[in-house]
Enzyme design. Structure first.
Site, PDB file in Angstrom:
ATOM      1  NE  ARG A 131      19.617  -0.088 -45.386  1.00  0.00           N
ATOM      2  CZ  ARG A 131      20.917  -0.334 -45.515  1.00  0.00           C
ATOM      3  NH1 ARG A 131      21.762   0.665 -45.777  1.00  0.00           N
ATOM      4  NH2 ARG A 131      21.390  -1.556 -45.387  1.00  0.00           N
ATOM      5  CE  LYS A 186      30.196  -0.925 -44.869  1.00  0.00           C
ATOM      6  NZ  LYS A 186      29.467  -1.082 -43.590  1.00  0.00           N
TER       7      LYS A 186
END
Ligand code: ADP
Ligand code: AMP
Length: 216
Positions: free
Chosen positions: A160, A13
Site C-alpha cells: 500500500r 484489525k
C-alpha cells in the site's frame, strides 16, 4: 452481533476481521477497503478520498459517514456486522450511535486490539495486500506460498502507498490524537473489551472470540 474493532494501524484489525466475520457469519465492513476499491475504480468517492489517504489523514466525516450509512443499510448487514476502521473519531462514533438507534438497535461489543508501536511499524512495513480480494499478508510473519501471489485467489500482491515509513508515523499520530479517545468513549458505554493482539494470528483470534463471548 454488531461489533467494532478498534486499534492502531497495523494492529491486525483487517486480518482478524476477515476470520471473525467468517466464524460469526456476519459481513466485515472495512472502510479502508471500501475507500481503496473506490480509488482503484476511479469513482467520485475515490477521487474525494485519495489525497487524504495518501497523506495518512482521515477522510472527512461527512464523506465517510454517508458511505457507512449506505453500507449498513444493505440487506446482508441487517442482522449484524463487524466494523473494521470505523469509527475513527468521537464524532463518527456519535453518528454511528445515531444510525443504530434509528435502526432500533445498538452495538454489542467494541473489541480493542492492543499492540505497541514498534511492533505496529514492523507489521506495516512488511504488509502486502491482494489487489483482487484484499487478503493481507506479511513478508516475514505470514508470507504467501508463492512470492507476490495471493494464496486465496491468485491475485497480485502489492504494498500500500500509505505503508511507507513517513506516512506510517503520521497515521500513528492521527490514531493517538483522534481515534484513541474512542477507547474511553466506549468504556463509558460499557461495551469495550480489550485483548493483547500479539502472538500468532490464531491465538489472537481465540482471545477475540472469548472476549466477544463467542469462544468455545
Ligand atoms: P490493520 O487492519 O489493523 O491495519 P492488518 O490486519 O492489515 O492491520 O495487519 C497488519 C500487518 O500485520 C499485516 O501484514 C498482517 O499480515 C500482519 N499481522 C496481523 N496479525 C498479526 C500477528 N498476530 N502477528 C504478526 N503479524 C500480524
Ligand atoms: P485502513 O485501511 O483502515 O488503514 O484505512 C486506510 C485509510 O483510509 C486511512 O488512513 C484513512 O485515510 C481512510 N479511512 C479509513 N477509514 C476511515 C474512517 N473511518 N474515517 C476517515 N478516514 C478513513
Amino acid at each position: 452481533m454488531r461489533a467494532v474493532l478498534v486499534g492502531p494501524p497495523g494492529a491486525g484489525k483487517g486480518t482478524q476481521a476477515q476470520i471473525l466475520a467468517s466464524e460469526l457469519s456476519i459481513p466485515k465492513v472495512s472502510t479502508g477497503d471500501i475507500f481503496r476499491a473506490n480509488v482503484s475504480g476511479g469513482t467520485e468517492l475515490g477521487k474525494r478520498a485519495k489525497s487524504y489517504m495518501d497523506r495518512g489523514d482521515l477522510v472527512p466525516d461527512e464523506v465517510t459517514n454517508e458511505m457507512v450509512r449506505a453500507r449498513l443499510g444493505e440487506p446482508d448487514a441487517r442482522e449484524g456486522f463487524l466494523l473494521d476502521g470505523f469509527p475513527r473519531n468521537v464524532a463518527q462514533a456519535e453518528t454511528l450511535d445515531g444510525m443504530l438507534k434509528e435502526m432500533g438497535t445498538g452495538l454489542d461489543a467494541v473489541l480493542e486490539l492492543k499492540v505497541d508501536e514498534d511492533e505496529v511499524v514492523k507489521r506495516l512495513s512488511g504488509r502486502r495486500s491482494c489487489r483482487e480480494c484484499g487478503r493481507v499478508y506479511h513478508l516475514d510473519y505470514d508470507p504467501p506460498a508463492k512470492e507476490g501471489v495471493c494464496d486465496a485467489c491468485g491475485g497480485e500482491l502489492y504494498q500500500r502507498d500509505d505503508d511507507r515509513e513517513d506516512v506510517i508515523r503520521h497515521r500513528l499520530q492521527v490514531y493517538r490524537e483522534q481515534t484513541e479517545p474512542l477507547v474511553a468513549f466506549y468504556e463509558e458505554q460499557g461495551v469495550l473489551v480489550t485483548i493483547e493482539a500479539i502472538g500468532e494470528v490464531t491465538e489472537v483470534t481465540g482471545r477475540a472470540l472469548s472476549a466477544l463471548g463467542t469462544g468455545s
